[in-house]
Design a protein around this motif. Sequence first.
Motif, short mmCIF file in Angstrom:
data_model
loop_
_atom_site.label_atom_id
_atom_site.label_comp_id
_atom_site.label_asym_id
_atom_site.label_seq_id
_atom_site.Cartn_x
_atom_site.Cartn_y
_atom_site.Cartn_z
N PHE A 181 0.75 -1.31 0.06
CA PHE A 181 -0.10 0.08 0.23
C PHE A 181 0.91 1.39 -0.20
O PHE A 181 0.66 2.13 -0.62
CB PHE A 181 -1.05 -0.02 1.18
CG PHE A 181 -2.00 -1.13 0.99
CD1 PHE A 181 -2.96 -0.68 0.19
CD2 PHE A 181 -2.27 -2.12 1.94
CE1 PHE A 181 -4.10 -1.78 0.04
CE2 PHE A 181 -3.33 -2.75 1.81
CZ PHE A 181 -4.32 -2.78 1.09
N THR A 182 2.03 1.26 0.74
CA THR A 182 2.82 2.40 0.82
C THR A 182 3.62 2.74 -0.48
O THR A 182 3.10 4.09 -1.06
CB THR A 182 4.12 2.14 1.66
OG1 THR A 182 3.51 1.75 3.12
CG2 THR A 182 5.24 3.20 1.98
N TYR A 183 3.99 1.69 -1.29
CA TYR A 183 4.48 2.25 -2.54
C TYR A 183 3.41 2.45 -3.84
O TYR A 183 3.69 3.36 -4.60
CB TYR A 183 5.62 1.35 -2.96
CG TYR A 183 5.12 -0.11 -3.58
CD1 TYR A 183 4.47 -0.35 -4.59
CD2 TYR A 183 5.65 -1.17 -2.87
CE1 TYR A 183 4.09 -1.56 -5.04
CE2 TYR A 183 5.35 -2.55 -3.03
CZ TYR A 183 4.29 -2.71 -4.48
OH TYR A 183 4.15 -4.06 -4.59
N SER A 184 2.28 1.74 -3.46
CA SER A 184 1.04 2.24 -4.43
C SER A 184 0.74 3.51 -4.30
O SER A 184 0.42 4.47 -5.26
CB SER A 184 0.07 0.89 -4.11
OG SER A 184 0.57 -0.25 -4.49
N VAL A 185 0.48 4.00 -3.09
CA VAL A 185 0.12 5.31 -2.67
C VAL A 185 1.08 6.34 -3.43
O VAL A 185 0.54 7.21 -3.83
CB VAL A 185 -0.12 5.33 -1.21
CG1 VAL A 185 -0.41 6.84 -0.85
CG2 VAL A 185 -1.55 4.60 -0.91
N ILE A 186 2.38 6.10 -3.01
CA ILE A 186 3.20 6.96 -3.53
C ILE A 186 3.40 7.19 -5.02
O ILE A 186 3.51 8.22 -5.54
CB ILE A 186 4.71 6.68 -3.00
CG1 ILE A 186 4.99 6.99 -1.44
CG2 ILE A 186 5.81 7.25 -3.65
CD1 ILE A 186 6.13 6.23 -0.99
N GLY A 187 3.27 6.08 -5.54
CA GLY A 187 3.20 6.03 -7.13
C GLY A 187 2.00 6.77 -7.49
O GLY A 187 1.92 7.48 -8.61
N THR A 195 -7.43 -4.57 -4.58
CA THR A 195 -6.27 -4.64 -5.30
C THR A 195 -6.67 -3.94 -6.86
O THR A 195 -6.01 -3.29 -7.49
CB THR A 195 -5.68 -5.97 -5.59
OG1 THR A 195 -6.85 -6.99 -5.90
CG2 THR A 195 -5.12 -6.55 -4.38
N THR A 196 -7.98 -4.23 -7.08
CA THR A 196 -8.65 -3.67 -8.35
C THR A 196 -8.58 -2.17 -8.28
O THR A 196 -8.20 -1.44 -9.10
CB THR A 196 -9.94 -4.25 -8.80
OG1 THR A 196 -9.80 -5.80 -8.94
CG2 THR A 196 -10.20 -3.80 -9.99
N VAL A 197 -9.11 -1.72 -7.30
CA VAL A 197 -9.15 -0.11 -7.09
C VAL A 197 -7.66 0.38 -7.12
O VAL A 197 -7.48 1.44 -7.72
CB VAL A 197 -9.70 0.02 -5.63
CG1 VAL A 197 -9.43 1.58 -5.25
CG2 VAL A 197 -11.23 -0.16 -5.75
N PHE A 198 -6.66 -0.39 -6.38
CA PHE A 198 -5.43 0.17 -6.64
C PHE A 198 -4.80 0.12 -7.87
O PHE A 198 -3.94 1.11 -8.56
CB PHE A 198 -4.68 -0.67 -5.49
CG PHE A 198 -4.17 0.09 -4.17
CD1 PHE A 198 -5.17 0.01 -3.16
CD2 PHE A 198 -3.39 0.88 -3.97
CE1 PHE A 198 -5.17 0.58 -1.93
CE2 PHE A 198 -2.89 1.55 -2.66
CZ PHE A 198 -4.02 1.57 -1.75
N TYR A 199 -4.97 -1.15 -8.51
CA TYR A 199 -4.53 -1.29 -9.90
C TYR A 199 -4.96 -0.23 -10.90
O TYR A 199 -4.31 0.29 -11.92
CB TYR A 199 -4.90 -2.50 -10.41
CG TYR A 199 -4.03 -3.79 -9.95
CD1 TYR A 199 -2.89 -3.40 -9.08
CD2 TYR A 199 -4.32 -5.08 -10.33
CE1 TYR A 199 -2.22 -4.42 -8.50
CE2 TYR A 199 -3.80 -6.17 -9.78
CZ TYR A 199 -2.50 -5.86 -8.90
OH TYR A 199 -1.59 -6.96 -8.25
N MET A 200 -6.34 -0.01 -10.74
CA MET A 200 -7.07 1.08 -11.70
C MET A 200 -6.40 2.25 -11.13
O MET A 200 -6.01 3.22 -12.55
CB MET A 200 -8.51 1.03 -11.43
CG MET A 200 -9.26 -0.16 -11.81
SD MET A 200 -9.37 -0.30 -13.59
CE MET A 200 -10.71 0.55 -13.96
N LEU A 201 -6.22 2.70 -10.12
CA LEU A 201 -5.62 4.22 -9.63
C LEU A 201 -4.31 4.19 -10.28
O LEU A 201 -3.62 5.30 -10.99
CB LEU A 201 -5.87 4.59 -8.44
CG LEU A 201 -7.09 4.62 -7.74
CD1 LEU A 201 -7.09 4.74 -6.32
CD2 LEU A 201 -7.78 5.88 -8.40
N CYS A 202 -3.30 3.33 -10.03
CA CYS A 202 -2.17 3.25 -10.31
C CYS A 202 -1.81 3.18 -11.71
O CYS A 202 -0.94 4.02 -12.24
CB CYS A 202 -1.16 2.41 -9.47
SG CYS A 202 -1.15 2.60 -7.80
#
Length: 506
Positions: free
Chosen positions: A226-232, A313-320
């Motif tokens: 979550f940390t690196y996904s949020v930073i990206g 994970t899908t929400v994070f994937y879509m955002l990133c």
Amino acid sequence: MGENVVGTYYYPPSAAAMDGVELGHAAAGSKLFDDDGRPRRNASCCWSLTTDVGTHGGGAGTMWTASAHIITAVIGSGVLSLGWAIAQLGWVAGPAVMVLFSLVTYYTSALLSDCYRSGDPVTGKRNYTYMDAVNANLSGFKVKICGFLQYANIVGVAIGYTIAASISMLAIGRANCFHKKGHGDPCNVSSVPYMIIFGVAEVFFSQIPDFDQISWLSMLAAVMSFTYSVIGLSLGVVQVVANGGFKGSLTGISIGVVTPMDKVWRSLQAFGDIAFAYSYSLILIEIQDTIRAPPPSESTVMKRATVVSVAVTTVFYMLCGCMGYAAFGDDAPGNLLTGFGFYEPFWLLDIANAAIVVHLVGAYQVFCQPLFAFVEKWAAQRWPESPYITKEVELRLSPSSRRYKVNLFRSTWRTAFVVATTVVSMLLPFFNDVVGFLGALGFWPLTVYFPVEMYVVQKKVPRWSTRWVCLQMLSVGCLVISIAAAAGSIAGVMSDLKVYRPFKGY
């Protein structure tokens, strides 16, 4: 030191469980053992590498620990290639393909979770591993095919994660170099030392004996993901604001920038990258085996964990992925945080890449534990009288310290495995192409075909019924996608090999 060494014998979890059944420990209503002879899965604790207790304990897993294992396995290095993948497919097909893969993954994972027990979903015989489930439902030659694909995919994932971790460590050094010397300096650095560092860390963590004892590592890895996904994501948003709007097009990278054939190959490779980003079915049964005994049934808890983890994970994937494409358009790097679309703030990039490394340390272990356990169980059954295979030695660093249990075979075999995957990673450091190929290799057989076939047998779905036809159509469609994605990734590897020199600077 000699007076602190005590010999005991080591039995892999599944073998120990079966011994428990044979000895009659699984008596009905037992407060200490589950129906399979293992210590109860709702026990408050289980043995660890540093305890004085020598009995293998079952997991005390819940929906949340299972979700943490899944998130650790799923949100891996694959998230960093999604901006590039969407750049190949465009604003329409990119997000649509991502949603499609998430739905297929959730559905087939639900089918697979029903195969943890044979027969009754609450009291049926447990299948401890993916191969056990295939053996119970399909048997025959398919079991060998499944085992080969599962363990080959695990080896491939270990190689892919080693490559990804080394690239992230290398990116920390390059980010600091660019900050000091300017963006025009090539800052060439070899990835080999970083692969060795990662390999040494994995040698240490691979000595953790079993899945039950790496929940803390999964929790830490999930936080890091979550940390690196949020930073990206944040850096992508900042870049979009700086650009004054979204980049990209409806159809992705345009012909002219690349040749028509390259457009086709890269689009197919993007499918493989997205498939890899959702790949965790090969360890689903092993994760499910850590869940505490019913009620509710393990499959019910696993389905809830799958809903939570796939949705997150899908929400994070879509955002990133979308923000990576919006920020850079057709120039989206193959790895969002190491491709140096971003240079500043360099310290934030360092934090993100350090989080990636910590996450991949845990993800490596989550994926490799089933392979470790399989080889150790096979060796114990093949040579049950060998002290090298079955004997454990208890060591104390000092008279007052805790005892550490060391199995010589486990130590040497796991160390050899890590060394081998590290050496292969040094020879093939192609992040995007390796990720795409691994996704294509494991997606259809392990995520779709075997779960569908086992579900058909388990639920006695009539041949040519509407449900049977729909399931077979799903399987055939995913097979076509896997073959196409594998072809695209192989084409990418062949292209890389034309200019590649082993062990050179990055």
